[in-house]
Design a protein around this motif. Structure first.
Motif, PDB file in Angstrom:
ATOM      1  N   GLY A   1       0.831  -1.191   0.000  1.00  0.00           N
ATOM      2  CA  GLY A   1       0.000   0.000   0.000  1.00  0.00           C
ATOM      3  C   GLY A   1       0.864   1.238   0.000  1.00  0.00           C
ATOM      4  O   GLY A   1       2.096   1.164   0.028  1.00  0.00           O
ATOM      5  N   GLY A   2       0.238   2.359   0.017  1.00  0.00           N
ATOM      6  CA  GLY A   2       0.972   3.616   0.019  1.00  0.00           C
ATOM      7  C   GLY A   2       0.563   4.489   1.178  1.00  0.00           C
ATOM      8  O   GLY A   2      -0.424   5.194   1.087  1.00  0.00           O
ATOM      9  N   ASP A   3       1.303   4.407   2.269  1.00  0.00           N
ATOM     10  CA  ASP A   3       1.074   5.318   3.381  1.00  0.00           C
ATOM     11  C   ASP A   3       2.392   5.520   4.110  1.00  0.00           C
ATOM     12  O   ASP A   3       3.435   5.050   3.664  1.00  0.00           O
ATOM     13  N   ASP A   4       2.370   6.213   5.219  1.00  0.00           N
ATOM     14  CA  ASP A   4       3.591   6.570   5.936  1.00  0.00           C
ATOM     15  C   ASP A   4       3.976   5.597   7.039  1.00  0.00           C
ATOM     16  O   ASP A   4       4.881   5.887   7.824  1.00  0.00           O
ATOM     17  N   SER A   5       3.348   4.434   7.117  1.00  0.00           N
ATOM     18  CA  SER A   5       3.634   3.524   8.230  1.00  0.00           C
ATOM     19  C   SER A   5       5.087   3.056   8.217  1.00  0.00           C
ATOM     20  O   SER A   5       5.686   2.870   9.271  1.00  0.00           O
ATOM     21  N   GLY A   6       5.666   2.858   7.050  1.00  0.00           N
ATOM     22  CA  GLY A   6       7.068   2.453   6.976  1.00  0.00           C
ATOM     23  C   GLY A   6       7.988   3.513   7.565  1.00  0.00           C
ATOM     24  O   GLY A   6       8.943   3.198   8.272  1.00  0.00           O
ATOM     25  N   PHE A   7       7.708   4.767   7.302  1.00  0.00           N
ATOM     26  CA  PHE A   7       8.506   5.855   7.865  1.00  0.00           C
ATOM     27  C   PHE A   7       8.377   5.880   9.385  1.00  0.00           C
ATOM     28  O   PHE A   7       9.373   5.949  10.095  1.00  0.00           O
ATOM     29  N   TYR A   8       7.135   5.813   9.872  1.00  0.00           N
ATOM     30  CA  TYR A   8       6.926   5.863  11.321  1.00  0.00           C
ATOM     31  C   TYR A   8       7.578   4.685  12.028  1.00  0.00           C
ATOM     32  O   TYR A   8       8.176   4.837  13.091  1.00  0.00           O
ATOM     33  N   SER A   9       7.483   3.501  11.439  1.00  0.00           N
ATOM     34  CA  SER A   9       8.054   2.330  12.106  1.00  0.00           C
ATOM     35  C   SER A   9       9.580   2.364  12.103  1.00  0.00           C
ATOM     36  O   SER A   9      10.211   1.668  12.885  1.00  0.00           O
ATOM     37  N   GLY A  10      10.171   3.177  11.254  1.00  0.00           N
ATOM     38  CA  GLY A  10      11.609   3.385  11.298  1.00  0.00           C
ATOM     39  C   GLY A  10      12.022   4.315  12.426  1.00  0.00           C
ATOM     40  O   GLY A  10      13.190   4.352  12.815  1.00  0.00           O
ATOM     41  N   CYS A  11      11.048   5.042  12.973  1.00  0.00           N
ATOM     42  CA  CYS A  11      11.330   6.004  14.039  1.00  0.00           C
ATOM     43  C   CYS A  11      10.977   5.472  15.422  1.00  0.00           C
ATOM     44  O   CYS A  11      11.671   5.784  16.395  1.00  0.00           O
ATOM     45  N   VAL A  12       9.911   4.714  15.502  1.00  0.00           N
ATOM     46  CA  VAL A  12       9.452   4.173  16.789  1.00  0.00           C
ATOM     47  C   VAL A  12       8.953   2.749  16.574  1.00  0.00           C
ATOM     48  O   VAL A  12       8.504   2.403  15.482  1.00  0.00           O
ATOM     49  N   PRO A  13       9.033   1.895  17.604  1.00  0.00           N
ATOM     50  CA  PRO A  13       8.488   0.537  17.456  1.00  0.00           C
ATOM     51  C   PRO A  13       7.014   0.608  17.052  1.00  0.00           C
ATOM     52  O   PRO A  13       6.246   1.382  17.620  1.00  0.00           O
ATOM     53  N   SER A  14       6.634  -0.170  16.059  1.00  0.00           N
ATOM     54  CA  SER A  14       5.290  -0.054  15.492  1.00  0.00           C
ATOM     55  C   SER A  14       4.761  -1.402  15.028  1.00  0.00           C
ATOM     56  O   SER A  14       5.532  -2.313  14.744  1.00  0.00           O
ATOM     57  N   ILE A  15       3.453  -1.478  14.935  1.00  0.00           N
ATOM     58  CA  ILE A  15       2.791  -2.572  14.242  1.00  0.00           C
ATOM     59  C   ILE A  15       1.744  -1.941  13.327  1.00  0.00           C
ATOM     60  O   ILE A  15       1.327  -0.807  13.522  1.00  0.00           O
ATOM     61  N   TYR A  16       1.355  -2.697  12.330  1.00  0.00           N
ATOM     62  CA  TYR A  16       0.323  -2.244  11.401  1.00  0.00           C
ATOM     63  C   TYR A  16      -0.775  -3.283  11.449  1.00  0.00           C
ATOM     64  O   TYR A  16      -0.516  -4.462  11.217  1.00  0.00           O
ATOM     65  N   PHE A  17      -1.968  -2.874  11.794  1.00  0.00           N
ATOM     66  CA  PHE A  17      -3.062  -3.828  11.871  1.00  0.00           C
ATOM     67  C   PHE A  17      -4.317  -3.238  11.279  1.00  0.00           C
ATOM     68  O   PHE A  17      -4.442  -2.027  11.151  1.00  0.00           O
ATOM     69  N   GLN A  18      -5.204  -4.102  10.899  1.00  0.00           N
ATOM     70  CA  GLN A  18      -6.505  -3.702  10.389  1.00  0.00           C
ATOM     71  C   GLN A  18      -7.560  -4.205  11.356  1.00  0.00           C
ATOM     72  O   GLN A  18      -7.376  -5.255  11.975  1.00  0.00           O
ATOM     73  N   PHE A  19      -8.620  -3.460  11.496  1.00  0.00           N
ATOM     74  CA  PHE A  19      -9.740  -3.961  12.291  1.00  0.00           C
ATOM     75  C   PHE A  19     -10.974  -3.991  11.411  1.00  0.00           C
ATOM     76  O   PHE A  19     -11.131  -3.162  10.534  1.00  0.00           O
ATOM     77  N   GLY A  20     -11.793  -5.021  11.635  1.00  0.00           N
ATOM     78  CA  GLY A  20     -12.990  -5.200  10.821  1.00  0.00           C
ATOM     79  C   GLY A  20     -13.973  -4.069  11.024  1.00  0.00           C
ATOM     80  O   GLY A  20     -14.180  -3.599  12.131  1.00  0.00           O
ATOM     81  N   SER A  21     -14.564  -3.622   9.955  1.00  0.00           N
ATOM     82  CA  SER A  21     -15.517  -2.519  10.059  1.00  0.00           C
ATOM     83  C   SER A  21     -16.725  -2.703   9.150  1.00  0.00           C
ATOM     84  O   SER A  21     -17.405  -1.764   8.830  1.00  0.00           O
ATOM     85  N   ARG A  22     -16.964  -3.905   8.744  1.00  0.00           N
ATOM     86  CA  ARG A  22     -18.072  -4.139   7.814  1.00  0.00           C
ATOM     87  C   ARG A  22     -19.337  -4.594   8.535  1.00  0.00           C
ATOM     88  O   ARG A  22     -19.868  -5.653   8.289  1.00  0.00           O
ATOM     89  N   ASP A  23     -19.786  -3.747   9.455  1.00  0.00           N
ATOM     90  CA  ASP A  23     -21.052  -4.002  10.128  1.00  0.00           C
ATOM     91  C   ASP A  23     -22.187  -3.859   9.112  1.00  0.00           C
ATOM     92  O   ASP A  23     -22.038  -3.158   8.106  1.00  0.00           O
ATOM     93  N   PRO A  24     -23.330  -4.495   9.379  1.00  0.00           N
ATOM     94  CA  PRO A  24     -24.469  -4.310   8.476  1.00  0.00           C
ATOM     95  C   PRO A  24     -24.779  -2.819   8.284  1.00  0.00           C
ATOM     96  O   PRO A  24     -24.813  -2.060   9.249  1.00  0.00           O
ATOM     97  N   GLY A  25     -24.913  -2.414   7.056  1.00  0.00           N
ATOM     98  CA  GLY A  25     -25.153  -1.007   6.747  1.00  0.00           C
ATOM     99  C   GLY A  25     -23.863  -0.238   6.541  1.00  0.00           C
ATOM    100  O   GLY A  25     -23.884   0.941   6.208  1.00  0.00           O
ATOM    101  N   ASN A  26     -22.722  -0.882   6.790  1.00  0.00           N
ATOM    102  CA  ASN A  26     -21.431  -0.226   6.605  1.00  0.00           C
ATOM    103  C   ASN A  26     -20.496  -1.174   5.857  1.00  0.00           C
ATOM    104  O   ASN A  26     -19.508  -1.642   6.385  1.00  0.00           O
ATOM    105  N   GLU A  27     -20.824  -1.458   4.640  1.00  0.00           N
ATOM    106  CA  GLU A  27     -20.046  -2.407   3.857  1.00  0.00           C
ATOM    107  C   GLU A  27     -18.979  -1.744   3.006  1.00  0.00           C
ATOM    108  O   GLU A  27     -18.254  -2.404   2.287  1.00  0.00           O
ATOM    109  N   THR A  28     -18.866  -0.418   3.059  1.00  0.00           N
ATOM    110  CA  THR A  28     -17.871   0.255   2.238  1.00  0.00           C
ATOM    111  C   THR A  28     -16.496   0.143   2.877  1.00  0.00           C
ATOM    112  O   THR A  28     -16.358  -0.052   4.077  1.00  0.00           O
ATOM    113  N   GLY A  29     -15.471   0.283   2.073  1.00  0.00           N
ATOM    114  CA  GLY A  29     -14.102   0.193   2.556  1.00  0.00           C
ATOM    115  C   GLY A  29     -13.609   1.523   3.111  1.00  0.00           C
ATOM    116  O   GLY A  29     -14.272   2.558   2.989  1.00  0.00           O
ATOM    117  N   VAL A  30     -12.410   1.453   3.696  1.00  0.00           N
ATOM    118  CA  VAL A  30     -11.798   2.680   4.210  1.00  0.00           C
ATOM    119  C   VAL A  30     -11.433   3.583   3.040  1.00  0.00           C
ATOM    120  O   VAL A  30     -11.427   3.172   1.890  1.00  0.00           O
TER     121      VAL A  30
END
Length: 82
Positions: free
Chosen positions: A26-55
């Protein structure tokens, strides 16, 4: 950090809530941030009924029933009182 986070998710929400997904390019700044401080990258589910669109869409939304427990798990990971 990933293993600690996995343990927190399993303990808080159950084994079935932690899903290891195949990494994507993907294209975001997480790689830069994780080079500066300990980091993890995670996704959380958000497809509740009525909210099926992506981020990154104008119709995306996440309920308090999702945001609150996710935030609590992050504070536990960081060592802050939940």
């Amino acid at each position: 950090m990933v293993e600690r986070f996995r343990q927190i998710v399993v303990r808080s929400a159950g084994e079935y809530k932690y899903v290891q997904v195949k990494p994507i390019c993907g294209g975001d700044d997480s790689g830069f941030y994780s080079g500066c401080v300990p980091s993890i990258y995670f996704q959380f589910g958000s497809r509740d009924p009525g909210n099926e669109t992506g981020v990154h869409t104008p119709t995306f939304g996440a309920s308090d029933g999702l945001i609150v427990p996710t935030t609590e798990m992050i504070t536990i990971l960081l060592g802050a009182p939940a």
